[in-house]
Motif scaffolding. Structure first.
Motif, PDB file in Angstrom:
ATOM      1  N   ASP A 172       0.850  -1.187   0.000  1.00 28.14           N
ATOM      2  CA  ASP A 172       0.000   0.000   0.000  1.00 28.14           C
ATOM      3  C   ASP A 172       0.886   1.237   0.000  1.00 28.14           C
ATOM      4  OD1 ASP A 172      -2.640  -1.249   0.257  1.00 28.14           O
ATOM      5  OD2 ASP A 172      -1.970  -1.829   2.273  1.00 28.14           O
ATOM      6  N   LYS A 175       1.911   5.568   4.380  1.00 27.93           N
ATOM      7  CA  LYS A 175       1.104   6.685   4.866  1.00 27.93           C
ATOM      8  C   LYS A 175       1.931   7.944   5.090  1.00 27.93           C
ATOM      9  CE  LYS A 175      -2.305   7.984   8.371  1.00 27.93           C
ATOM     10  NZ  LYS A 175      -1.713   9.314   8.557  1.00 27.93           N
ATOM     11  N   ARG A 186       1.585  14.287  -6.056  1.00 32.84           N
ATOM     12  CA  ARG A 186       1.477  13.011  -6.767  1.00 32.84           C
ATOM     13  C   ARG A 186       2.596  12.102  -6.281  1.00 32.84           C
ATOM     14  NH1 ARG A 186      -0.725  12.040 -11.993  1.00 32.84           N
ATOM     15  NH2 ARG A 186       0.253  10.367 -13.197  1.00 32.84           N
ATOM     16  N   VAL A 201      -0.535   7.968  -7.146  1.00 30.75           N
ATOM     17  CA  VAL A 201      -1.417   8.122  -5.993  1.00 30.75           C
ATOM     18  C   VAL A 201      -1.551   9.607  -5.677  1.00 30.75           C
ATOM     19  CG1 VAL A 201      -1.671   7.583  -3.532  1.00 30.75           C
ATOM     20  CG2 VAL A 201      -0.690   5.881  -5.096  1.00 30.75           C
ATOM     21  N   ASP A 202      -2.757  10.031  -5.296  1.00 30.55           N
ATOM     22  CA  ASP A 202      -2.958  11.430  -4.962  1.00 30.55           C
ATOM     23  C   ASP A 202      -2.765  11.673  -3.471  1.00 30.55           C
ATOM     24  OD1 ASP A 202      -5.279  10.600  -3.661  1.00 30.55           O
ATOM     25  OD2 ASP A 202      -6.638  11.363  -5.190  1.00 30.55           O
ATOM     26  N   SER A 204      -4.752  12.024  -1.151  1.00 28.22           N
ATOM     27  CA  SER A 204      -5.668  11.289  -0.288  1.00 28.22           C
ATOM     28  C   SER A 204      -5.269   9.826  -0.140  1.00 28.22           C
ATOM     29  CB  SER A 204      -7.098  11.367  -0.842  1.00 28.22           C
ATOM     30  OG  SER A 204      -7.541  12.711  -0.879  1.00 28.22           O
ATOM     31  N   GLY A 205      -4.237   9.430  -0.864  1.00 28.60           N
ATOM     32  CA  GLY A 205      -3.794   8.039  -0.824  1.00 28.60           C
ATOM     33  C   GLY A 205      -4.508   7.148  -1.808  1.00 28.60           C
ATOM     34  N   ASP A 206      -5.307   7.733  -2.695  1.00 25.45           N
ATOM     35  CA  ASP A 206      -6.059   6.953  -3.678  1.00 25.45           C
ATOM     36  C   ASP A 206      -5.260   6.783  -4.968  1.00 25.45           C
ATOM     37  OD1 ASP A 206      -8.287   6.809  -1.967  1.00 25.45           O
ATOM     38  OD2 ASP A 206      -8.998   8.769  -2.670  1.00 25.45           O
ATOM     39  N   VAL A 207      -5.326   5.587  -5.541  1.00 23.59           N
ATOM     40  CA  VAL A 207      -4.680   5.339  -6.828  1.00 23.59           C
ATOM     41  C   VAL A 207      -5.489   6.025  -7.919  1.00 23.59           C
ATOM     42  CG1 VAL A 207      -4.012   3.590  -8.511  1.00 23.59           C
ATOM     43  CG2 VAL A 207      -3.690   3.153  -6.068  1.00 23.59           C
ATOM     44  N   ILE A 208      -4.839   6.892  -8.685  1.00 21.84           N
ATOM     45  CA  ILE A 208      -5.545   7.640  -9.721  1.00 21.84           C
ATOM     46  C   ILE A 208      -5.145   7.193 -11.129  1.00 21.84           C
ATOM     47  CG2 ILE A 208      -6.002   9.670  -8.315  1.00 21.84           C
ATOM     48  CD1 ILE A 208      -3.505  10.981  -9.511  1.00 21.84           C
ATOM     49  N   ARG A 210      -2.716   3.932 -13.364  1.00 20.02           N
ATOM     50  CA  ARG A 210      -1.826   2.775 -13.392  1.00 20.02           C
ATOM     51  C   ARG A 210      -1.077   2.779 -14.720  1.00 20.02           C
ATOM     52  NH1 ARG A 210      -2.572  -0.793  -9.146  1.00 20.02           N
ATOM     53  NH2 ARG A 210      -4.500  -0.474  -7.952  1.00 20.02           N
TER      54      ARG A 210
END
Length: 268
Positions: A172, A175, A186, A201-202, A204-208, A210
């Motif tokens: 992951d 953090k 980014r 990843v942005d 917020s920790g979300d994958v944006i 691949r």
């Protein structure tokens, strides 16, 4: 053959197979890779020395990082064997952190695209830190800050970063690295275990995004680097080993690819 011609041939070959960002392409035609890689520096393969990535992987990493170069950078023509001096234009990307300094080549490319004072790099292996500093200085990018750190902890005293590049895989996004991103920042890293994807990843920790499959070694914790002595287990590993099956657990602490936080939660 002149090193400048070899760099040009190397990048021409990459551009036949990949979509390479224009500023990254120009930097790869400019930075003297022979200062970082002794053996066949312009062959498209990883070097024998630790921390040496192939030109193709480097191009993919930096293109995924999506660094906004000064407006003048894409139009400037490099002089063979010299660094490009940027006049006019504006740095649209601020500070950048490279986790996994390796031999320093990736950091040098970013310094060429942006400015060496905006580029920071860390590596858990002190020997690689010394090598990266020496190589960067020899290549003319001595202003890049390189420090010996646990990469998952980042470099908080220089945060926030507009871009963070991790040259090691994690299950992951770490953090602490996500927390060190600027609001529009980014983070790019190989995401996964044995099967990995290059992911963006942005904040917020979300994958944006691949960017295809990759194969990297895992992000190390202190004590696992090649220059370190044998280490004691960490608190998370102790908790995992103390489970009912202990050492013989199917997902035991001795395995390479364990989501330690998840394992710890299971045993609370």
């Amino acid at each position: 053959m002149d090193p400048g011609e070899l760099r040009g041939d190397m990048v021409d070959g990459l551009e036949e197979r990949l979509t390479v960002d224009a500023a990254v392409s120009l930097a790869m035609r400019t930075v003297p890779r022979q200062e970082f890689v002794d053996d066949a520096p312009y062959d498209d393969r990883s070097g024998d020395a630790a921390g040496t990535l192939s030109p193709e992987i480097v191009a993919r990493l930096l293109t995924a990082l999506d660094v906004d170069a000064p407006e003048s950078a894409a139009a400037a023509e490099p002089t063979a064997g010299t660094r490009r001096e940027t006049e006019g234009g504006r740095d649209r990307t601020g500070d950048v952190l490279v986790v996994g300094a390796g031999v320093g080549y990736t950091a040098a490319l970013l310094a060429e695209v942006l400015d060496e004072t905006r580029v920071h790099a860390v590596d858990i292996d002190r020997r690689l830190v010394y090598a990266a500093r020496s190589n960067l200085d020899s290549a003319g990018y001595g202003g890049v800050l390189v420090d010996a750190r646990d990469g998952a902890n980042g470099l908080p005293e220089y945060a926030p970063f507009d871009r963070i590049l991790v040259e090691a895989a994690a299950i992951d996004p770490p953090k602490r690295l996500v927390d060190q991103l600027a609001p529009d920042g980014r983070l790019v890293l190989p995401l996964g275990g044995p099967e990995q994807t290059l992911a963006a990843v942005d904040a917020s920790g979300d994958v944006i995004e691949r960017h295809g499959p990759v194969a990297f070694k895992p992000l190390l914790v202190d004590g696992e680097q090649g220059s370190a002595p044998a280490r004691n287990r960490t608190m998370r590993e102790d908790a995992e080993r103390a489970s009912a099956d202990g050492y013989f657990a199917k997902t035991g602490w001795e395995q390479d690819w364990i989501d330690w936080d998840e394992q710890l939660r299971r045993h609370r």
